[in-house]
Each structure stands twice: as C-alpha cells, then as structure tokens.
Scaffold this motif. Structure first.
Motif, mmCIF file in Angstrom:
data_model
loop_
_atom_site.group_PDB
_atom_site.id
_atom_site.type_symbol
_atom_site.label_atom_id
_atom_site.label_comp_id
_atom_site.label_asym_id
_atom_site.label_seq_id
_atom_site.Cartn_x
_atom_site.Cartn_y
_atom_site.Cartn_z
ATOM 1 N N MET A 21 45.563 11.522 -81.259
ATOM 2 C CA MET A 21 45.903 10.605 -80.187
ATOM 3 C C MET A 21 45.194 9.279 -80.447
ATOM 4 S SD MET A 21 45.955 13.061 -76.861
ATOM 5 C CE MET A 21 47.483 12.427 -76.240
ATOM 6 N N ASN A 22 45.779 8.206 -80.051
ATOM 7 C CA ASN A 22 45.226 6.891 -80.346
ATOM 8 C C ASN A 22 44.286 6.372 -79.270
ATOM 9 O OD1 ASN A 22 46.744 6.862 -82.680
ATOM 10 N ND2 ASN A 22 48.477 5.870 -81.699
ATOM 11 N N GLU A 23 44.239 7.020 -78.152
ATOM 12 C CA GLU A 23 43.423 6.541 -77.055
ATOM 13 C C GLU A 23 41.992 7.016 -77.212
ATOM 14 O OE1 GLU A 23 45.464 7.844 -73.519
ATOM 15 O OE2 GLU A 23 47.301 7.736 -74.660
ATOM 16 N N SER A 24 41.128 6.466 -76.380
ATOM 17 C CA SER A 24 39.733 6.877 -76.386
ATOM 18 C C SER A 24 39.503 7.900 -75.278
ATOM 19 C CB SER A 24 38.860 5.638 -76.159
ATOM 20 O OG SER A 24 37.539 6.021 -75.942
ATOM 21 N N LEU A 25 38.872 8.983 -75.623
ATOM 22 C CA LEU A 25 38.564 10.026 -74.653
ATOM 23 C C LEU A 25 37.076 9.990 -74.377
ATOM 24 C CD1 LEU A 25 39.708 12.544 -73.127
ATOM 25 C CD2 LEU A 25 38.933 13.863 -75.079
ATOM 26 N N LYS A 26 36.710 9.897 -73.118
ATOM 27 C CA LYS A 26 35.306 9.868 -72.730
ATOM 28 C C LYS A 26 34.916 11.264 -72.243
ATOM 29 C CE LYS A 26 35.615 5.045 -71.350
ATOM 30 N NZ LYS A 26 37.025 4.810 -71.584
ATOM 31 N N LEU A 27 34.153 11.980 -73.069
ATOM 32 C CA LEU A 27 33.798 13.354 -72.724
ATOM 33 C C LEU A 27 33.011 13.441 -71.425
ATOM 34 C CD1 LEU A 27 32.908 14.973 -76.149
ATOM 35 C CD2 LEU A 27 34.905 15.369 -74.730
ATOM 36 N N ASN A 28 32.179 12.437 -71.146
ATOM 37 C CA ASN A 28 31.404 12.500 -69.910
ATOM 38 C C ASN A 28 32.255 12.189 -68.685
ATOM 39 O OD1 ASN A 28 31.717 9.807 -70.505
ATOM 40 N ND2 ASN A 28 29.591 9.242 -70.120
ATOM 41 N N ASP A 29 33.514 11.794 -68.892
ATOM 42 C CA ASP A 29 34.436 11.488 -67.804
ATOM 43 C C ASP A 29 35.465 12.601 -67.602
ATOM 44 O OD1 ASP A 29 35.602 9.886 -65.782
ATOM 45 O OD2 ASP A 29 37.059 9.083 -67.200
ATOM 46 N N ILE A 30 35.359 13.682 -68.364
ATOM 47 C CA ILE A 30 36.334 14.768 -68.270
ATOM 48 C C ILE A 30 36.037 15.653 -67.071
ATOM 49 C CG2 ILE A 30 37.090 16.927 -69.347
ATOM 50 C CD1 ILE A 30 36.843 15.591 -72.009
ATOM 51 N N LYS A 31 37.103 15.985 -66.359
ATOM 52 C CA LYS A 31 37.015 16.964 -65.281
ATOM 53 C C LYS A 31 38.071 18.025 -65.574
ATOM 54 C CE LYS A 31 37.346 17.576 -60.277
ATOM 55 N NZ LYS A 31 37.911 18.876 -60.384
ATOM 56 N N ILE A 32 37.623 19.250 -65.798
ATOM 57 C CA ILE A 32 38.540 20.351 -66.074
ATOM 58 C C ILE A 32 39.181 20.779 -64.758
ATOM 59 C CG2 ILE A 32 38.726 22.728 -66.903
ATOM 60 C CD1 ILE A 32 36.487 22.048 -68.892
ATOM 61 N N ILE A 33 40.497 20.934 -64.766
ATOM 62 C CA ILE A 33 41.247 21.296 -63.569
ATOM 63 C C ILE A 33 41.342 22.818 -63.474
ATOM 64 C CG2 ILE A 33 43.477 21.103 -62.398
ATOM 65 C CD1 ILE A 33 43.927 18.504 -64.034
ATOM 66 N N ASN A 34 40.935 23.370 -62.357
ATOM 67 C CA ASN A 34 41.020 24.815 -62.076
ATOM 68 C C ASN A 34 40.475 25.684 -63.208
ATOM 69 O OD1 ASN A 34 42.314 24.305 -59.596
ATOM 70 N ND2 ASN A 34 44.294 24.176 -60.613
ATOM 71 N N PRO A 35 39.208 25.496 -63.580
ATOM 72 C CA PRO A 35 38.668 26.312 -64.679
ATOM 73 C C PRO A 35 38.532 27.780 -64.264
ATOM 74 C CG PRO A 35 36.919 25.056 -63.650
ATOM 75 C CD PRO A 35 38.211 24.605 -63.014
ATOM 76 N N GLU A 36 38.698 28.665 -65.224
ATOM 77 C CA GLU A 36 38.454 30.086 -64.993
ATOM 78 C C GLU A 36 36.964 30.269 -64.720
ATOM 79 O OE1 GLU A 36 40.732 32.598 -65.004
ATOM 80 O OE2 GLU A 36 42.298 31.094 -65.265
ATOM 81 N N PRO A 37 36.586 31.265 -63.899
ATOM 82 C CA PRO A 37 35.161 31.449 -63.556
ATOM 83 C C PRO A 37 34.253 31.670 -64.761
ATOM 84 C CG PRO A 37 36.563 32.902 -62.245
ATOM 85 C CD PRO A 37 37.450 32.210 -63.227
ATOM 86 N N ASP A 38 34.757 32.317 -65.801
ATOM 87 C CA ASP A 38 33.914 32.620 -66.964
ATOM 88 C C ASP A 38 34.090 31.616 -68.106
ATOM 89 O OD1 ASP A 38 36.498 33.404 -67.537
ATOM 90 O OD2 ASP A 38 35.918 35.255 -68.544
ATOM 91 N N LEU A 39 34.716 30.474 -67.832
ATOM 92 C CA LEU A 39 34.956 29.465 -68.865
ATOM 93 C C LEU A 39 33.632 28.838 -69.317
ATOM 94 C CD1 LEU A 39 37.208 27.816 -70.364
ATOM 95 C CD2 LEU A 39 36.918 26.111 -68.565
ATOM 96 N N ASP A 40 33.434 28.763 -70.619
ATOM 97 C CA ASP A 40 32.267 28.091 -71.184
ATOM 98 C C ASP A 40 32.585 26.593 -71.211
ATOM 99 O OD1 ASP A 40 30.384 26.880 -72.893
ATOM 100 O OD2 ASP A 40 30.161 28.711 -74.081
ATOM 101 N N ILE A 41 32.015 25.857 -70.255
ATOM 102 C CA ILE A 41 32.355 24.446 -70.084
ATOM 103 C C ILE A 41 31.963 23.628 -71.316
ATOM 104 C CG2 ILE A 41 31.949 22.374 -68.692
ATOM 105 C CD1 ILE A 41 33.672 24.464 -67.270
ATOM 106 N N GLU A 42 30.774 23.843 -71.861
ATOM 107 C CA GLU A 42 30.336 23.071 -73.027
ATOM 108 C C GLU A 42 31.240 23.324 -74.230
ATOM 109 O OE1 GLU A 42 26.508 22.392 -75.955
ATOM 110 O OE2 GLU A 42 26.180 23.309 -73.990
ATOM 111 N N ALA A 43 31.583 24.586 -74.471
ATOM 112 C CA ALA A 43 32.493 24.907 -75.580
ATOM 113 C C ALA A 43 33.864 24.278 -75.337
ATOM 114 C CB ALA A 43 32.619 26.417 -75.745
ATOM 115 N N SER A 44 34.299 24.256 -74.089
ATOM 116 C CA SER A 44 35.591 23.641 -73.758
ATOM 117 C C SER A 44 35.569 22.152 -74.054
ATOM 118 C CB SER A 44 35.936 23.879 -72.291
ATOM 119 O OG SER A 44 36.076 25.249 -72.032
ATOM 120 N N TYR A 45 34.483 21.467 -73.686
ATOM 121 C CA TYR A 45 34.366 20.037 -73.992
ATOM 122 C C TYR A 45 34.394 19.796 -75.503
ATOM 123 C CZ TYR A 45 33.133 18.842 -69.161
ATOM 124 O OH TYR A 45 33.148 18.642 -67.815
ATOM 125 N N ASN A 46 33.697 20.654 -76.254
ATOM 126 C CA ASN A 46 33.682 20.518 -77.714
ATOM 127 C C ASN A 46 35.084 20.733 -78.294
ATOM 128 O OD1 ASN A 46 30.943 19.991 -77.728
ATOM 129 N ND2 ASN A 46 30.383 22.122 -78.108
#
Length: 103
Positions: A1-26
């Motif tokens: 993708m050509n746009e810039s993604l700001k990882l600190n600005d990401i909000k995951i929508i409806n995450p599963e309870p056992d989702l590893d948030i850090e691994a998801s960001y990576n």
C-alpha cells in the motif's frame, strides 16, 4: 500500500478476547509495508496456496476477513483468500532467485 500507517494510531475493531494485540500490530505492520503474505505447499507441482493482505474496507473483500482495524480514520481489514496460481508461481520464482543469490 502506498499510504502511511501509524501503528500507534491503530484501533482493532471487535478483537477476540484471546487476541495477542502486540503480535497483531506486528502482523498488520508487516502486511501493510511488505505487501501480501503467501502460504503454499513445498511440493513444486502444487501451485495452490493462500494469500493474506491488508485492504481498505471500501474495497470488495474476497475470502475470509481475519481482522478489522482503523488507522487515521480509515477502516482496513486483513483477509485471507485463495491465491491465484500465477501469484504462487511468481512468489516461488522470486524466492528461488533470492536463495540462489545468497549461495
């Protein structure tokens, strides 16, 4: 993708309870900045496989939506779908060239 993604600005929508948030960001960062990820058989005659990629939610999504997130007001998703045979052949060819260059 050509746009810039700001990882600190990401909000995951409806995450599963056992989702590893850090691994998801990576994973989001990897897919967004490195393009799609392919999974395929080691058997060279089998050119079927899966493709994981980030797309804007405004685009049609084929396959299974894995994760939805928002960054800078834009909604995205990671989805998994069947890769086209030509895509797998191209990925295999690039990997072979890369391996030959390192030996």
């Amino acid at each position: 993708m050509n746009e810039s993604l700001k990882l600190n600005d990401i909000k995951i929508i409806n995450p599963e309870p056992d989702l590893d948030i850090e691994a998801s960001y990576n994973f989001i960062d990897f897919l967004f900045n490195s393009g799609p990820l392919f999974a395929f058989s080691k058997n060279p005659s089998d050119n079927s496989g899966l493709k994981f990629e980030v797309t804007k939610k405004t685009q049609p999504v084929k396959g299974r939506m894995m994760l939805e997130f928002v960054s800078a007001g834009t909604e995205y998703c990671i989805h998994m779908c069947e890769a086209e045979e030509l895509e797998i052949i191209e990925v295999r060819s690039r990997e072979l060239e890369r391996m030959e260059a390192t030996t």
